[in-house]
Design an enzyme around this catalytic site. Sequence first.
Site, mmCIF file in Angstrom:
data_model
loop_
_atom_site.group_PDB
_atom_site.id
_atom_site.type_symbol
_atom_site.label_atom_id
_atom_site.label_comp_id
_atom_site.label_asym_id
_atom_site.label_seq_id
_atom_site.Cartn_x
_atom_site.Cartn_y
_atom_site.Cartn_z
ATOM 1 N N LYS A 197 0.893 -1.172 0.000
ATOM 2 C CA LYS A 197 0.000 0.000 0.000
ATOM 3 C C LYS A 197 0.932 1.223 0.000
ATOM 4 O O LYS A 197 1.513 1.560 1.026
ATOM 5 C CB LYS A 197 -0.873 -0.063 1.249
ATOM 6 C CG LYS A 197 -1.953 0.994 1.468
ATOM 7 C CD LYS A 197 -1.565 2.370 1.267
ATOM 8 C CE LYS A 197 -2.087 3.534 1.959
ATOM 9 N NZ LYS A 197 -1.896 4.702 1.065
ATOM 10 N N GLU A 205 9.422 2.559 11.017
ATOM 11 C CA GLU A 205 10.490 3.551 10.888
ATOM 12 C C GLU A 205 9.818 4.902 10.718
ATOM 13 O O GLU A 205 9.010 5.085 9.803
ATOM 14 C CB GLU A 205 11.391 3.240 9.691
ATOM 15 C CG GLU A 205 12.368 2.100 9.943
ATOM 16 C CD GLU A 205 13.312 2.326 11.115
ATOM 17 O OE1 GLU A 205 13.595 3.496 11.452
ATOM 18 O OE2 GLU A 205 13.745 1.330 11.718
ATOM 19 N N GLU A 213 9.834 17.536 13.914
ATOM 20 C CA GLU A 213 10.247 17.277 12.541
ATOM 21 C C GLU A 213 9.476 18.206 11.600
ATOM 22 O O GLU A 213 8.251 18.189 11.570
ATOM 23 C CB GLU A 213 9.959 15.816 12.181
ATOM 24 C CG GLU A 213 10.458 15.456 10.798
ATOM 25 C CD GLU A 213 10.124 14.020 10.413
ATOM 26 O OE1 GLU A 213 8.962 13.616 10.566
ATOM 27 O OE2 GLU A 213 11.044 13.311 9.959
HETATM 28 P P1 NAP Z 1 2.434 9.249 6.750
HETATM 29 O O1 NAP Z 1 1.460 10.306 6.555
HETATM 30 O O2 NAP Z 1 2.585 8.631 8.087
HETATM 31 O O3 NAP Z 1 2.092 8.118 5.675
HETATM 32 C C1 NAP Z 1 2.861 6.955 5.557
HETATM 33 C C2 NAP Z 1 1.995 5.856 4.963
HETATM 34 O O4 NAP Z 1 0.977 5.483 5.905
HETATM 35 C C3 NAP Z 1 1.254 6.254 3.698
HETATM 36 O O5 NAP Z 1 1.206 5.155 2.829
HETATM 37 C C4 NAP Z 1 -0.132 6.599 4.221
HETATM 38 O O6 NAP Z 1 -1.146 6.498 3.244
HETATM 39 C C5 NAP Z 1 -0.294 5.546 5.285
HETATM 40 N N1 NAP Z 1 -1.319 5.854 6.288
HETATM 41 C C6 NAP Z 1 -1.910 7.046 6.575
HETATM 42 N N2 NAP Z 1 -2.822 6.901 7.556
HETATM 43 C C7 NAP Z 1 -2.815 5.591 7.910
HETATM 44 C C8 NAP Z 1 -3.521 4.831 8.886
HETATM 45 N N3 NAP Z 1 -4.429 5.360 9.687
HETATM 46 N N4 NAP Z 1 -3.235 3.511 8.980
HETATM 47 C C9 NAP Z 1 -2.294 2.937 8.188
HETATM 48 N N5 NAP Z 1 -1.613 3.616 7.250
HETATM 49 C C10 NAP Z 1 -1.857 4.926 7.107
HETATM 50 O O7 NAP Z 1 3.902 9.715 6.315
HETATM 51 P P2 NAP Z 1 4.317 10.522 5.003
HETATM 52 O O8 NAP Z 1 3.849 11.914 5.152
HETATM 53 O O9 NAP Z 1 3.929 9.741 3.796
HETATM 54 O O10 NAP Z 1 5.902 10.444 5.095
HETATM 55 C C11 NAP Z 1 6.672 11.360 5.811
HETATM 56 C C12 NAP Z 1 7.136 10.760 7.132
HETATM 57 O O11 NAP Z 1 7.846 9.555 6.888
HETATM 58 C C13 NAP Z 1 8.096 11.638 7.895
HETATM 59 O O12 NAP Z 1 7.738 11.667 9.236
HETATM 60 C C14 NAP Z 1 9.433 10.943 7.724
HETATM 61 O O13 NAP Z 1 10.351 11.190 8.744
HETATM 62 C C15 NAP Z 1 9.028 9.532 7.689
HETATM 63 N N6 NAP Z 1 10.053 8.717 7.053
HETATM 64 C C16 NAP Z 1 10.798 7.895 7.852
HETATM 65 C C17 NAP Z 1 11.802 7.109 7.307
HETATM 66 C C18 NAP Z 1 12.607 6.187 8.172
HETATM 67 O O14 NAP Z 1 13.143 5.237 7.636
HETATM 68 N N7 NAP Z 1 12.714 6.413 9.459
HETATM 69 C C19 NAP Z 1 12.048 7.166 5.938
HETATM 70 C C20 NAP Z 1 11.282 8.035 5.158
HETATM 71 C C21 NAP Z 1 10.273 8.787 5.737
HETATM 72 P P3 NAP Z 1 -1.718 7.823 2.480
HETATM 73 O O15 NAP Z 1 -0.562 8.350 1.699
HETATM 74 O O16 NAP Z 1 -2.785 7.289 1.631
HETATM 75 O O17 NAP Z 1 -2.169 8.766 3.534
#
Ligand code: NAP
Length: 482
Positions: free
Chosen positions: A174, A249, A384
């Site tokens: 997903k 992560e 962040e």
């Molecule tokens: P996000 O909003 O948490 O979304 C991540 C994924 O989770 C997306 O596929 C999203 O789908 C899905 N999601 C959203 N709501 C959900 C729910 N209730 N249940 C299950 N899944 C759900 O994060 P993002 O904005 O895409 O990415 C940015 C973040 O990723 C930052 O905080 C960054 O630090 C972190 N990140 C961490 C790493 C690491 O390895 N530590 C690497 C890269 C990024 P939708 O897109 O459809 O909402």
Amino acid sequence: MTTYKNLINGEWVDGAAGETTGSINPANADDNVGNVQKSTKEDLDKAVQAAKQAQKEWQKIGGPARGNILHKAADALEKRVDEVAEMMTREMGKTFPEAKGETMRGVAILRYYAGEGMRKVGDVIPSTDKDALMFTTRAPLGVVGVITPWNFPVAIPIWKMAPALAYGNAVVLKPASEAAVTAAKVVECLEEAGFPAGVLNFVTGSGSVIGQGLADHPDVAGITFTGSDTVGKQVGQSALARGGKYQLEMGGKNPVIVAKDADLDLAVDATISGGLKSTGQKCTATSRVIVAEEIYDEFKEKLLDKVKDISVGDGMKEGIWMGPCSSEGQLNTVLSYIEKGKSEGAELVYGGSRVTEDGLDKGFFVQPTVFDGVTTDMAIAQEEIFGPVLALMKTSSMEDAIKLANDVEFGLSASIFTTNIQNMLSFIDDMEAGLVRVNAESAGVELQAPFGGMKKSSSHSREQGEAAIEFFTSIKTVFVKG
Ligand code: NAP
Ligand code: MG
């Protein structure tokens, strides 16, 4: 306009609801890069059932045979590297050279885990019974749910799916909605390699329906998630509640320490590259710059000189160094943190505004931004931002610098610039971060080494390299008496 489908049980299919959503170019909101399925629980359930059916046979064919298919997947992606990278730039904004680098990283990861298919999975352990053989082997989890963010739309899905598949799991991916078209292209390449139907499934849709649906699904044995802290916690709790295995992560608030004995030009270049490349949208991006008072002014001057030269624009254009924020929401978050920084008393010394000149008004561009006089209690020093914002902080000793560097809830990556061996050793020992880098930017990561964070950045497992086997398999201890 191309509409991309779900991949379920080896077939590209429309979602049951028959609805799609568009994905837009953050450099030009008028440019819709493609439509993806707005899937429902019904679609997800079909994908999970297909994966469950296919997994046993996939497990049985063995590591070397699985590795052969991963090799073919690597070749298929390599052939389409420009096409995939161009879609990534159009869909989430990072510059084309960065997107191409990331896609080639994906190819290398596939090759690494193709090789894993041939490596050992266990150990022989001496038994107290001289007539017995005792050893360990590894069993795949079964169906693995993969939930990924938009910031590395090729590398992250691949660094999760490749080991999951290599060790004999079936997968349901997903992807992030904001980068779902790029993910569809990756899945097309993988699919070309000839995975048996059902081993690799792809379902697009909202996080709350498809992501949460995976986390809750009783037939999904493991969930590997990368994304924000808030969503990650929720995913982990859902998996835990039903006894599923999970790996999270999440965010970072990564520091760079610049010691008084540092090579300042090196430190400046690494701060800019680590903090501002990909528009600051890396989990390992440098956001706090902790500088020794003796060289503070000189460092700041050199930094600002170079930040002023950064070209902002459409990442497909030659000569552009920094693309847009990935979405309007992300742009607004960055701008609101900049306002917060000002109102909390930090001094804005460069940037701080949206960029709309020269035809950039239809995109979500922001200037690279530098704050001076930041103190550790400020929101811009603690939370962040996920944007091109650097917070400069002055420090009087190495001990104080490391204390400041550790004074956040996150612990993903940290770097130091110093020529003093004692500084290096203290930093390596005392820094609370999963990735600790000396005379190198915070954002560099090698695919053959373990990756992951401490504290609030991670659920404390590690991805990539040899570490991946720990999540994607379970150890079986075998005792055989003849
Ligand atoms: P996000 O909003 O948490 O979304 C991540 C994924 O989770 C997306 O596929 C999203 O789908 C899905 N999601 C959203 N709501 C959900 C729910 N209730 N249940 C299950 N899944 C759900 O994060 P993002 O904005 O895409 O990415 C940015 C973040 O990723 C930052 O905080 C960054 O630090 C972190 N990140 C961490 C790493 C690491 O390895 N530590 C690497 C890269 C990024 P939708 O897109 O459809 O909402
Ligand atoms: Mg987009």
